[in-house]
Design a protein around this motif. Structure first.
Motif, mmCIF file in Angstrom:
data_model
loop_
_atom_site.group_PDB
_atom_site.id
_atom_site.type_symbol
_atom_site.label_atom_id
_atom_site.label_comp_id
_atom_site.label_asym_id
_atom_site.label_seq_id
_atom_site.Cartn_x
_atom_site.Cartn_y
_atom_site.Cartn_z
ATOM 1 N N HIS A 300 -28.576 76.714 30.711
ATOM 2 C CA HIS A 300 -27.968 76.056 31.407
ATOM 3 C C HIS A 300 -28.931 75.234 32.100
ATOM 4 O O HIS A 300 -29.397 75.050 32.683
ATOM 5 C CB HIS A 300 -27.190 76.870 32.182
ATOM 6 N N SER A 301 -28.154 73.650 32.352
ATOM 7 C CA SER A 301 -29.290 72.790 33.426
ATOM 8 C C SER A 301 -29.914 71.605 32.377
ATOM 9 O O SER A 301 -30.337 70.905 32.781
ATOM 10 C CB SER A 301 -29.516 72.736 33.897
ATOM 11 N N TYR A 302 -30.142 71.883 30.812
ATOM 12 C CA TYR A 302 -31.198 71.260 30.399
ATOM 13 C C TYR A 302 -30.346 70.009 30.098
ATOM 14 O O TYR A 302 -29.302 69.913 29.669
ATOM 15 C CB TYR A 302 -31.555 71.759 28.931
ATOM 16 N N ARG A 303 -31.046 69.340 29.425
ATOM 17 C CA ARG A 303 -31.028 67.329 29.450
ATOM 18 C C ARG A 303 -30.163 67.079 27.987
ATOM 19 O O ARG A 303 -31.691 67.823 26.937
ATOM 20 C CB ARG A 303 -31.550 66.429 30.204
ATOM 21 N N VAL A 304 -29.800 66.619 27.872
ATOM 22 C CA VAL A 304 -28.355 65.627 26.128
ATOM 23 C C VAL A 304 -29.261 64.435 26.076
ATOM 24 O O VAL A 304 -28.630 63.711 26.970
ATOM 25 C CB VAL A 304 -27.149 66.429 26.191
ATOM 26 N N LEU A 305 -29.609 64.300 25.204
ATOM 27 C CA LEU A 305 -30.393 62.277 25.061
ATOM 28 C C LEU A 305 -29.771 62.274 23.900
ATOM 29 O O LEU A 305 -29.490 62.947 22.341
ATOM 30 C CB LEU A 305 -32.078 62.750 24.828
ATOM 31 N N ASP A 306 -29.798 61.245 23.605
ATOM 32 C CA ASP A 306 -29.572 59.590 22.072
ATOM 33 C C ASP A 306 -30.375 59.671 22.393
ATOM 34 O O ASP A 306 -30.874 58.211 22.797
ATOM 35 C CB ASP A 306 -28.209 59.420 23.190
ATOM 36 N N GLY A 307 -31.861 59.456 22.147
ATOM 37 C CA GLY A 307 -32.671 59.196 21.512
ATOM 38 C C GLY A 307 -33.504 59.291 22.830
ATOM 39 O O GLY A 307 -33.753 60.009 23.800
ATOM 40 N N ASP A 308 -33.938 58.103 23.839
ATOM 41 C CA ASP A 308 -34.226 57.886 25.179
ATOM 42 C C ASP A 308 -33.722 58.694 26.147
ATOM 43 O O ASP A 308 -33.860 58.956 27.247
ATOM 44 C CB ASP A 308 -35.218 56.635 25.932
ATOM 45 N N ARG A 309 -32.424 58.044 26.042
ATOM 46 C CA ARG A 309 -31.696 57.875 27.129
ATOM 47 C C ARG A 309 -30.111 59.697 27.393
ATOM 48 O O ARG A 309 -29.668 60.200 26.509
ATOM 49 C CB ARG A 309 -30.086 56.877 26.525
ATOM 50 N N VAL A 310 -29.830 59.613 28.563
ATOM 51 C CA VAL A 310 -29.681 60.963 28.852
ATOM 52 C C VAL A 310 -28.332 60.333 28.943
ATOM 53 O O VAL A 310 -27.773 59.729 29.781
ATOM 54 C CB VAL A 310 -29.797 61.195 30.218
ATOM 55 N N VAL A 311 -27.367 61.929 27.846
ATOM 56 C CA VAL A 311 -26.286 61.459 28.158
ATOM 57 C C VAL A 311 -24.920 62.341 28.304
ATOM 58 O O VAL A 311 -24.011 63.118 27.939
ATOM 59 C CB VAL A 311 -25.370 60.659 26.384
ATOM 60 N N GLY A 312 -25.965 63.786 28.981
ATOM 61 C CA GLY A 312 -24.884 64.788 29.289
ATOM 62 C C GLY A 312 -26.118 66.051 29.442
ATOM 63 O O GLY A 312 -27.298 65.453 30.241
ATOM 64 N N GLU A 313 -25.461 66.830 29.886
ATOM 65 C CA GLU A 313 -25.950 68.258 30.495
ATOM 66 C C GLU A 313 -25.054 69.788 29.942
ATOM 67 O O GLU A 313 -24.726 69.644 30.038
ATOM 68 C CB GLU A 313 -26.010 68.175 31.605
ATOM 69 N N ILE A 314 -26.402 70.460 29.184
ATOM 70 C CA ILE A 314 -25.989 71.360 28.576
ATOM 71 C C ILE A 314 -24.906 72.397 29.733
ATOM 72 O O ILE A 314 -25.950 72.569 31.194
ATOM 73 C CB ILE A 314 -27.835 72.639 28.142
ATOM 74 N N THR A 315 -24.571 73.295 29.525
ATOM 75 C CA THR A 315 -23.280 73.920 30.031
ATOM 76 C C THR A 315 -23.383 75.252 30.510
ATOM 77 O O THR A 315 -23.425 76.510 31.129
ATOM 78 C CB THR A 315 -22.170 74.108 30.289
#
Length: 370
Positions: A300-315
């Protein structure tokens, strides 16, 4: 400042006898595990597990206009629900945010049972009373006198048939019927939160201990184990089922969570949140499933990345006991939400590969009870 004491269910002493470990869950002292998370999880997938869900909220809505009151209060079309059937639906605020996800049972033409999450029961009761005020309907919180026991897993039907004597072949998924266990009256529903076939038994709190013991006795030869909140969470995550506070909140609409199907714009009359939801059908982030590699699970709350770009967050995330690889649900921006998309999760400073997959992660063998 003295910490307020936790509430306990009618089955608390039984859990102590079983050697349960307890946790504070929404102000309740609840069993988190008994024999162990993995053993309990596997019992539900392969045999059966027995859960105490008496912390959940039960609210009756009765009266000549009970159906119309619920149509106005909730996003679903509850007046179209047949007697003996149940429906998953949502309670939304005027701005479209989700206040709780609910299961609603129609017990008769003028009587419904609304089941709310433990931490949201007071919010649901207050909202239903306020929204039903202009209808010929009464809202009654029956939670204090109600216990709820779930039996989930492939062997659940055999166990429940043994203790109730009920014929279950004709009881469909999301349907209910009256039954008895050694003279104790129950509402028996084919519902659950594990992804398996299973049943939920609503009964008077005074009968909870005797009914629990009867189920335990009947389930012994079927591999039944008492199961706690820890395995309930891993089971529901494998089944792709949202948890309020993780995948659902007042900051999110049903469309964020992929639950737009529950919003019935074509039902008769207005409903709370309708105007806002009509304008929010294309959210800025959407819920997806992620499949990982190795043994390190996103949390929960870990960052989701597309390359170096933050695109989301784990729920929610876990190393799946059934599938053997890491799984997670996350909110991501729509352009990376297509199944098959390769992404990364920042797990304690290390970028770990994940793949977007369709939910649910786990499918139980099909039955004819749907």
């Amino acid at each position: 400042m003295t910490k307020p004491s936790l509430k306990t269910t009618p089955l608390h002493d039984v859990h102590v006898e079983h050697g349960a470990s307890f946790t504070d869950f929404a102000g309740w002292s609840m069993p988190v595990r008994y024999s162990g998370d993995l053993a309990e999880h596997r019992a539900v997938r392969e045999a059966a597990g027995q859960f105490d869900l008496s912390h959940m909220g039960e609210i009756e809505v009765t009266g000549a206009e009970a159906a119309q009151a619920l149509d106005y209060a909730l996003v679903g079309n509850l007046s179209a629900l047949k007697v003996g059937r149940a429906r998953y639906t949502l309670l939304c605020a005027a701005d479209g945010g989700v206040l709780d996800d609910l299961v609603v049972y129609r017990l008769s033409e003028r009587r419904y049972l609304v089941v709310a999450n433990a931490g949201n029961t007071a919010v649901v009761v207050e909202a239903l009373r306020e929204r039903a005020a202009t209808f010929d309907a009464e809202v009654t919180d029956v939670s204090p006198q109600t216990a709820l026991i779930a039996v989930q897993g492939p062997a659940s039907a055999a166990i429940v048939e043994q203790v109730t004597g009920a014929e279950l072949d004709s009881l469909r998924y999301f349907a209910s019927m009256p039954a008895t266990v050694d003279g104790a009256e129950i509402l028996l529903a084919r519902t659950g939160y594990t992804g398996e076939d299973g049943f939920e038994l609503f009964l008077d709190a005074d009968s909870a201990v005797s009914v629990w013991r009867r189920i335990t006795e009947a389930g012994a030869s079927h591999g039944l184990l008492p199961a706690g909140l820890a395995c309930r969470d891993t089971l529901r995550l494998e089944a792709g089922m949202p948890l309020y506070g993780n995948e659902l909140s007042s900051e999110l609409t049903p469309f964020h969570a992929g639950l737009g199907r529950t919003v019935k714009f074509d039902k008769p009359g207005d409903f709370v949140g309708r105007s806002a939801l009509e304008d929010k059908r294309e959210p800025e982030k959407v819920l997806v499933g992620l499949r990982g590699e190795g043994r390190r699970a996103p949390r929960h709350s870990y960052r989701v990345l597309d390359g170096d770009r933050v695109v989301g967050e784990i729920t929610s995330g876990v190393l799946s006991p059934t599938l053997g690889y890491p799984i997670a649900m996350a909110y991501v921006t729509p352009e990376v939400a297509e199944p098959g998309t390769a992404l990364l999760v920042d797990i304690r400073g290390r970028s770990t590969p994940v793949e977007v997959v369709s939910l649910p992660f786990y499918h139980r063998p099909s039955t004819s009870k749907g």
